[in-house]
Design an enzyme around this catalytic site. Sequence first.
Site, PDB file in Angstrom:
ATOM      1  N   HIS A 143     -15.414 113.891  45.396  1.00 11.58           N
ATOM      2  CA  HIS A 143     -16.227 113.209  46.026  1.00 11.58           C
ATOM      3  C   HIS A 143     -17.796 113.867  45.993  1.00 11.58           C
ATOM      4  O   HIS A 143     -18.742 113.259  46.177  1.00 11.58           O
ATOM      5  CB  HIS A 143     -15.837 112.963  47.525  1.00 11.58           C
ATOM      6  CG  HIS A 143     -14.188 112.641  47.815  1.00 11.58           C
ATOM      7  ND1 HIS A 143     -13.561 113.593  48.086  1.00 11.58           N
ATOM      8  CD2 HIS A 143     -13.789 111.570  47.357  1.00 11.58           C
ATOM      9  CE1 HIS A 143     -12.271 112.997  48.315  1.00 11.58           C
ATOM     10  NE2 HIS A 143     -12.531 111.785  47.923  1.00 11.58           N
ATOM     11  N   LYS A 175      -3.528 117.051  47.464  1.00 17.21           N
ATOM     12  CA  LYS A 175      -3.247 118.237  48.406  1.00 17.21           C
ATOM     13  C   LYS A 175      -1.886 118.774  48.186  1.00 17.21           C
ATOM     14  O   LYS A 175      -1.738 119.899  48.597  1.00 17.21           O
ATOM     15  CB  LYS A 175      -3.205 117.432  49.739  1.00 17.21           C
ATOM     16  CG  LYS A 175      -4.334 117.684  50.468  1.00 17.21           C
ATOM     17  CD  LYS A 175      -4.072 116.926  52.038  1.00 17.21           C
ATOM     18  CE  LYS A 175      -4.914 115.751  52.534  1.00 17.21           C
ATOM     19  NZ  LYS A 175      -4.781 115.079  53.685  1.00 17.21           N
ATOM     20  N   LYS A 231      -4.637 117.319  37.991  1.00 17.07           N
ATOM     21  CA  LYS A 231      -5.377 116.356  39.183  1.00 17.07           C
ATOM     22  C   LYS A 231      -5.432 117.069  40.422  1.00 17.07           C
ATOM     23  O   LYS A 231      -4.769 117.574  40.853  1.00 17.07           O
ATOM     24  CB  LYS A 231      -4.051 115.081  39.235  1.00 17.07           C
ATOM     25  CG  LYS A 231      -4.915 113.887  39.595  1.00 17.07           C
ATOM     26  CD  LYS A 231      -3.748 112.736  39.701  1.00 17.07           C
ATOM     27  CE  LYS A 231      -3.584 112.423  41.242  1.00 17.07           C
ATOM     28  NZ  LYS A 231      -2.465 111.514  41.606  1.00 17.07           N
ATOM     29  N   CYS A 252       2.410 102.758  40.162  1.00 13.61           N
ATOM     30  CA  CYS A 252       0.975 103.072  40.214  1.00 13.61           C
ATOM     31  C   CYS A 252       0.815 104.595  39.608  1.00 13.61           C
ATOM     32  O   CYS A 252       1.380 105.258  40.053  1.00 13.61           O
ATOM     33  CB  CYS A 252       0.437 103.173  41.684  1.00 13.61           C
ATOM     34  SG  CYS A 252      -1.213 103.775  41.810  1.00 13.61           S
ATOM     35  N   CYS A 305      -0.243  99.171  46.540  1.00 15.11           N
ATOM     36  CA  CYS A 305      -0.231 100.491  46.543  1.00 15.11           C
ATOM     37  C   CYS A 305      -1.165 100.776  47.657  1.00 15.11           C
ATOM     38  O   CYS A 305      -2.347 100.584  47.682  1.00 15.11           O
ATOM     39  CB  CYS A 305      -0.793 100.987  45.139  1.00 15.11           C
ATOM     40  SG  CYS A 305      -1.027 102.793  45.403  1.00 15.11           S
TER      41      CYS A 305
END
Length: 485
Positions: free
Chosen positions: A22, A303, A300, A148, A130
Site C-alpha cells: 500500500h 500475514k 507474496k 481465487c 470471494c
Amino acid sequence: MNEKIYITTPIYYANGSPHIGHFLTTTIADVLARYYRNICGKENVYFTTGLDEHGTTVEVAAKKEGYEDYLEYTNTRALEWQKAFDDTTISYDYFVRTTNNTHERVAQEFIKKMVKNGDIYKAKYKGKYCYGCEKFLTLSDLNEQGLCPLHRADQVIEIEEDNYFFNLDKYAPIIEQKIIDNEIKIYPETKRHAILSRIALGIKEGLSISRPKEKVSWGTPFPDDDGQTIYVWVEALINYISSLEINNKNAFWDGKVIHILGKDINWFHNFIWPSFLLSAGYKLYTETFVHDFLNVEGQKISKSLGNVITPKQLSDRYGIDGARYLILANLPYKNDSNVLHELLDTKFNADLANGLGNLVARITKLVEKSAIKIRLEDLSAYWTNDSLDWEFKLQLKLDYEAFRLDLVLAHIWEKIATLDKYINEQEPWKVSDKEKLTQILNVAINELYRIAIVIEPIMPNTSKKILDIIKAESIQHKVILFERV
Ligand code: MSP
C-alpha cells in the site's frame, strides 16, 4: 492557466494495517503530486488517498476485534492509516472515507443516473464470491482448481441471491475504442493489452452491483430499495467523484485525472469504472498507471507467512526519506519485484549513506574549511524557468509522464555521480589558488542546490535539509543525512 491534475490511489480496505504494498502505491502517487505541484502550481493539483470502509471484509474484521459499532472500528483504522501516511510525509489533500455522508449520497445519486439510463436490471446471482477480493468471481478470475488465485479457499463461497445488475457489455465497444485511441491511457503497455484482450474475449455476464441487506448490512443503502446495499466495489470506485464533490473541487474532473493502482484491480479501474462513468454521463478519467506487486523474500506479502513489512518498520530503519527511496528503487514497473532485506541495506548504504549523504558531507566540509563565501544562483523558479537545465528537466518530464519513477531515480543519481566525479577530478583540497577554489566550490554548491530541488518529490525532507544547509549564512558541515546501517 495551468491544467488541473487530479491524482488518486485506490482506497484501501479498512480491515487491516498498511504494509509496503500500500505504501508503494501511495508513495508513487505522492511523488507525482509533488512533481506536478512544482510544475503546474500547488492550487492545480489535487491528490487523494484513503479507506474503503464498507463491506463484509471490514465487518468481519471489526467483529473479530470485538467491535459492535463498525464505524468506531473504521474510525480507529482511519487514524492508523492516516498516521502511517503522515509519518512518511504523504502529501494527500484529502483522506477519503467511504462512511462520509456526502460520499454515500453521491454514490446513490450516481446509481440513480445509471438506472435512469436503462442500464440496471434485477436478477438472480448464482456463483462464487470471494470475500478477500470482495468480488463476484467470473470464470476468468478462477485458477485451475476453480479457486481465487489471491485468497484462501475458505474465503470463497457459493452464493445465490437477488441483486441489481449492471449491463456490462453495453459500453464495451466504446471503451475498447477509447483505449485503442489512447483517449484512456493505460501504463504500462502490458496492462493496456491485458484489458484489450479481455474485452476481445467478450463480456458474457452482467455485473452485480448490490447485495441483499440481510447478508451485507455494513454498506450504503441502494437507492429506492431498502432491501439492498450498494456492492462495496461500486461505491468504492465512485469515491473518485465524491471526493471532489465533498471538497468543492469538481473542476478537477475536467483536467488530467490519473488513477494509480496495482495490477489486481486493473479490470475494475480500466473496464468497469469507465463503463459506470459512461452510463452515469460523466467524462472519463484520462490515465492509469497499473504497477505490479512487491513480494518479500520471494513470497507474496501475507500475514500468515509472517513476511509483512510495514512502512513504519522501513522508516525506523532507514528514515522517512530512506523508506520512500527504497520503496521506489524496488518499483515493480512491469514485473513483480522482490524485496530482500539484505539488498535494502546494501542499496541504502550505496545510494544514500555513501552516495548522496557522503557527497553533501564532502562538499560542505570543503566549503566550511575554506571559509569561502558562496554565491548561490537564483533557482527559485527552477521548475518553470525554461532557461534552467531544460534538457535535464525534459528528461524528467518524460520519465514522470510515463510513470518511470525508476528512471527518475536513475537520472537524478547520474547527476549525483557526475558531481562526485567533478569533485574527484578537481581535487579542491589540493587547490591553493583562492580564486580557482572559489570557482570550483561555487560550481559544486550550485549543483548541489539543483540536486536538492530535483529530489524534492522523492525525498522532501532531505531536500529541505540540504537547502537549509546551503542557504545558511555560512555553510557548515554538521548534519549527517543518512547514517550507514
Ligand atoms: N478497496 C479496494 C480498492 C478500491 S479502489 C476504488 C482494494 N483495497 S486493497 O486494500 O486490497 O488495496 C489494493 C491495492 O493495494 C492494490 O491495487 C495495490 O495498489 C496495493 N497493494 C496491495 N498489495 C500489494 C503488493 N504486495 N505490492 C504492491 N502493491 C500492492 O483493493
